[in-house]
Design an enzyme around this catalytic site. Structure first.
Site, PDB file in Angstrom:
ATOM      1  N   ARG A  21     -19.849   0.774  55.205  1.00  0.00           N
ATOM      2  CA  ARG A  21     -19.447  -0.438  54.520  1.00  0.00           C
ATOM      3  C   ARG A  21     -18.726  -1.370  55.483  1.00  0.00           C
ATOM      4  O   ARG A  21     -18.250  -0.949  56.535  1.00  0.00           O
ATOM      5  CB  ARG A  21     -18.607  -0.164  53.273  1.00  0.00           C
ATOM      6  CG  ARG A  21     -17.365   0.655  53.468  1.00  0.00           C
ATOM      7  CD  ARG A  21     -16.794   1.121  52.135  1.00  0.00           C
ATOM      8  NE  ARG A  21     -16.322   0.019  51.321  1.00  0.00           N
ATOM      9  CZ  ARG A  21     -16.654  -0.157  50.032  1.00  0.00           C
ATOM     10  NH1 ARG A  21     -17.478   0.677  49.441  1.00  0.00           N
ATOM     11  NH2 ARG A  21     -16.152  -1.151  49.350  1.00  0.00           N
ATOM     12  N   LYS A  38     -13.161  -4.755  44.809  1.00  0.00           N
ATOM     13  CA  LYS A  38     -13.110  -5.621  43.629  1.00  0.00           C
ATOM     14  C   LYS A  38     -11.866  -5.346  42.792  1.00  0.00           C
ATOM     15  O   LYS A  38     -11.277  -6.266  42.244  1.00  0.00           O
ATOM     16  CB  LYS A  38     -14.352  -5.388  42.760  1.00  0.00           C
ATOM     17  CG  LYS A  38     -15.562  -6.149  43.242  1.00  0.00           C
ATOM     18  CD  LYS A  38     -16.737  -5.932  42.303  1.00  0.00           C
ATOM     19  CE  LYS A  38     -17.368  -4.597  42.530  1.00  0.00           C
ATOM     20  NZ  LYS A  38     -18.538  -4.310  41.715  1.00  0.00           N
ATOM     21  N   GLU A  90     -22.220  -3.669  40.299  1.00  0.00           N
ATOM     22  CA  GLU A  90     -21.650  -3.430  38.981  1.00  0.00           C
ATOM     23  C   GLU A  90     -20.940  -4.723  38.572  1.00  0.00           C
ATOM     24  O   GLU A  90     -20.120  -5.233  39.345  1.00  0.00           O
ATOM     25  CB  GLU A  90     -20.649  -2.264  39.047  1.00  0.00           C
ATOM     26  CG  GLU A  90     -20.070  -2.009  37.682  1.00  0.00           C
ATOM     27  CD  GLU A  90     -19.142  -0.810  37.595  1.00  0.00           C
ATOM     28  OE1 GLU A  90     -18.872  -0.164  38.624  1.00  0.00           O
ATOM     29  OE2 GLU A  90     -18.686  -0.551  36.468  1.00  0.00           O
TER      30      GLU A  90
HETATM   31  P1  ATP Z   1     -15.863  -2.347  45.226  1.00  0.00           P
HETATM   32  O1  ATP Z   1     -15.219  -1.176  45.881  1.00  0.00           O
HETATM   33  O2  ATP Z   1     -15.482  -3.638  45.835  1.00  0.00           O
HETATM   34  O3  ATP Z   1     -15.751  -2.365  43.732  1.00  0.00           O
HETATM   35  P2  ATP Z   1     -18.440  -1.284  44.834  1.00  0.00           P
HETATM   36  O4  ATP Z   1     -19.180  -0.485  45.826  1.00  0.00           O
HETATM   37  O5  ATP Z   1     -17.882  -0.543  43.669  1.00  0.00           O
HETATM   38  O6  ATP Z   1     -17.382  -2.158  45.585  1.00  0.00           O
HETATM   39  P3  ATP Z   1     -20.746  -2.418  43.628  1.00  0.00           P
HETATM   40  O7  ATP Z   1     -20.838  -3.592  42.729  1.00  0.00           O
HETATM   41  O8  ATP Z   1     -21.027  -1.088  43.081  1.00  0.00           O
HETATM   42  O9  ATP Z   1     -19.301  -2.465  44.257  1.00  0.00           O
HETATM   43  O10 ATP Z   1     -21.586  -2.670  44.950  1.00  0.00           O
HETATM   44  C1  ATP Z   1     -22.906  -3.119  44.966  1.00  0.00           C
HETATM   45  C2  ATP Z   1     -23.506  -2.723  46.267  1.00  0.00           C
HETATM   46  O11 ATP Z   1     -22.769  -3.321  47.342  1.00  0.00           O
HETATM   47  C3  ATP Z   1     -23.467  -1.233  46.489  1.00  0.00           C
HETATM   48  O12 ATP Z   1     -24.702  -0.815  46.991  1.00  0.00           O
HETATM   49  C4  ATP Z   1     -22.370  -1.030  47.487  1.00  0.00           C
HETATM   50  O13 ATP Z   1     -22.614   0.071  48.284  1.00  0.00           O
HETATM   51  C5  ATP Z   1     -22.404  -2.338  48.280  1.00  0.00           C
HETATM   52  N1  ATP Z   1     -21.093  -2.642  48.842  1.00  0.00           N
HETATM   53  C6  ATP Z   1     -19.916  -2.734  48.184  1.00  0.00           C
HETATM   54  N2  ATP Z   1     -18.907  -2.966  49.033  1.00  0.00           N
HETATM   55  C7  ATP Z   1     -19.453  -3.034  50.275  1.00  0.00           C
HETATM   56  C8  ATP Z   1     -18.933  -3.233  51.594  1.00  0.00           C
HETATM   57  N3  ATP Z   1     -17.634  -3.438  51.817  1.00  0.00           N
HETATM   58  N4  ATP Z   1     -19.808  -3.242  52.634  1.00  0.00           N
HETATM   59  C9  ATP Z   1     -21.114  -3.060  52.424  1.00  0.00           C
HETATM   60  N5  ATP Z   1     -21.666  -2.851  51.219  1.00  0.00           N
HETATM   61  C10 ATP Z   1     -20.859  -2.827  50.150  1.00  0.00           C
HETATM   62 MG    MG Z   2     -19.710   0.768  42.691  1.00  0.00          MG
END
Ligand code: ATP
Ligand code: MG
Length: 557
Positions: free
Chosen positions: A262, A272, A36
């Protein structure tokens, strides 16, 4: 040990191998990385990138880069550009053009209409508060919305009017009709669409209704022919909804979701939202501050793409989760740089040395290897002159026992140069040591001295033929192992006050005036250092410490 032999188990890779050998999966393997664009990528995303692109590579398939852009208020072009650059820098190529979930808004709308027509979705007028109340709890089933049995035609008309902007934000939503008594809260008639008048970075003002993530994601996957939709464990409870959506529309393909744990890394945060707070509130110097666990921060710090990819291989992919030690990431970069970083000398706290028996004005060019174990990296010229700088910490007037450095009337070798003996300590009016007068031994270049033994080897630079530089010594951003574990407290309270200390007026070898910008240097005895990018307007040389030579954290703090 090769990087390959350190590869930890990746259960998804095994799973797909099994699917292929049992015939459950045929054809190409297609994955996607779906960020995102509401912030910069961090080391956790690196795990997901390495997994998704890595799986595609292993099986000769493809991986798409798709922006999951259904929350326009929080997203921006700046983040899109940064994410694209980061994925590329990590060494991955996505298949075809960059994709956006917003590319599919028309198709997603049509699938919503398909659900309404089948009586599987309805327009609901409950307020947010009412909806929360009707939803029930984990122990109690929810209640049906009074709009649940709204006639199909009425829902179709209202949904069209929602799109046409006839209603205020939040006035109506489109909901799936699933099961208000389901033990899985995600199935209690989840919202599929909401009204939100927000300009979108890709679609402008075309839409005032936006689909929810849980509806958008399976449809986007299906439209792209994704075979394996890999996501983190918090989406496990959403999988039944993912499947429900695809089972109740006529999708062009049938992807399947698989979850993995994760990455959590100690001494830092991987969210983020929280990283954005550090940026917005000025605790760090932007998203690419070298202390940030962002890909752009690690890049500015001197991490290489190879080291991050190796780290992801080392941690493997499983469902168990847990927290990875920061020391492992630091190990990965040290190991990569030890093999590849050019060597150079930097004197952090210069102390002048005059070689009283070396002629004034004379310069001798010493030839030192760029890398002691890799001849192919060539040599570098280091000037030897009458005045030199050594590090203040390499001299002790009253040396402790087993002192391996310089002391009065004792000898040391200057790395790659001659052996010298300290004969006199010069002080200023206030008693500070400002200079050492030493004698060098002209017969010691590359050979041991006759009749005495130097204490050790120290680094140095010419005083007259070296360059000034500033050095940023970075340390961990937090001094707490899990800064955001305390639900009551604020992770900001655990910021390490010593995460950055700057040394001005260090001296580096002349050759570093045109230092490489693609790889850190090993400053001998000090650590790995990377030229700050972009260079400051002042033209000053600034080096960022990537990592120390050894792990000093495990013991020290
Ligand atoms: P954040 O909590 O940092 O905002 P998010 O999951 O909302 O992370 P996205 O941009 O939606 O961020 O993530 C893109 C992809 O990266 C998704 O498939 C998510 O599952 C994966 N991802 C995000 N954080 C991690 C992590 N700490 N370890 C492994 N994969 C991750
Ligand atoms: Mg997300």
């Amino acid at each position: 040990m090769s990087a390959d032999s350190k590869k930890a188990h990746n259960f998804i890779e095994s799973l797909i191998k099994d699917e292929i050998s049992s015939g459950k999966h045929t054809g190409k393997v297609v994955t996607r990385f779906p960020p995102e664009p509401n912030g910069y990528l961090h080391v956790g995303h690196a795990k997901s990138i390495c997994l998704n692109f890595g799986i595609a590579q292993s099986f000769g398939g493809e991986c798409n880069l798709r922006f999951d852009d259904t929350n326009p208020e929080k997203e921006s072009q700046e983040y899109i550009d940064a994410i694209r650059a980061d994925v590329h820098w990590l060494g991955f190529e996505w298949a075809g053009e960059v994709r956006y979930a917003s590319d599919y808004f028309d198709a997603i709308y049509d699938f919503a209409v398909e659900l309404i027509e089948q009586g599987k979705a309805y327009v609901c007028s409950l307020s947010a508060d009412q909806m929360a109340e009707y939803r029930g709890t984990l122990k109690q089933p929810g209640k049906h919305s009074p709009d649940r049995d709204r006639p199909v035609d009425e829902s179709l008309a209202l949904f069209r009017e929602m799109r046409e902007g006839k209603f205020a934000d939040g006035e109506l939503v489109l909901r799936a009709k699933i099961d208000m008594a389901s033990p899985n809260m995600n199935l209690r008639d989840p919202i599929l669409y909401r009204i939100r008048r927000a300009e979108h970075h890709q679609t402008g003002n075309k839409w005032c209704i936006y689909p929810m993530y849980d509806f958008t994601h399976p449809i986007s996957d299906a439209l792209e022919g994704i075979t394996h939709s890999l996501c983190t464990l918090e989406f496990e409870d959403h999988r039944p909804l993912y499947d429900w959506v695809l089972d109740n529309i006529t999708p062009p393909a049938r992807p399947h979701q698989t979850e993995f744990a994760r990455l959590n890394l100690n001494y830092t945060i991987t969210s983020k939202r929280k990283l954005k707070r550090l940026v917005d509130e000025g605790f760090v110097d932007g998203w690419n501050d070298p202390r940030m666990p962002t890909i752009s921060g690690m890049r500015r710090r001197g991490y290489t793409p190879e080291s991050i990819r190796n780290f992801c291989d080392m941690i493997g992919v499983n469902r168990a989760g847990g927290t990875v030690d920061m020391g492992m990431l630091e190990f990965a970069i040290r190991e990569d740089l030890n093999a590849r970083a050019p060597r150079a000398m930097c004197v952090m706290r210069p102390l002048k040395v005059t070689l009283t028996n070396y002629p004034e004005g004379q310069t001798e060019t010493l030839t030192l290897p760029v890398h002691p174990q890799n001849e192919a990296m060539g040599t570098r010229d280091v000037p030897w002159t009458r005045t030199l700088y050594i590090d203040r910490e390499d001299f002790a007037e009253e040396p402790p026992r087993k002192w391996k450095r310089l002391a009065p009337d004792q000898a040391v070798r200057l790395r790659g140069g001659y052996v010298m003996t300290c004969r006199e300590v010069v002080r200023d009016d206030t008693g500070n040591i400002v200079e050492l007068k030493c004698e060098y031994d002209a017969d010691t270049l590359g050979v041991n001295p006759q009749g005495y033994k130097p204490n050790g080897v120290i680094h140095w630079v010419s005083a007259t033929d070296s360059v000034e530089a500033d050095i940023n010594l970075y340390d961990r951003l937090f001094n707490h192992e899990s800064p955001d574990s305390d639900k009551e407290g604020d992770f900001i309270d655990h910021l390490n006050p010593d995460s950055l200390s700057t040394i001005t007026g260090a001296r580096v070898e002349k050759s570093l005036a045109t230092a490489r910008t693609d790889l850190p240097y090993q400053f001998e005895r000090e650590g790995y250092f990377f030229l700050d990018q972009p260079a400051p307007e002042s033209g000053r040389l600034i080096f960022n410490r990537t990592v120390t030579l050894r792990d000093s954290w495990a013991k020290a703090k």
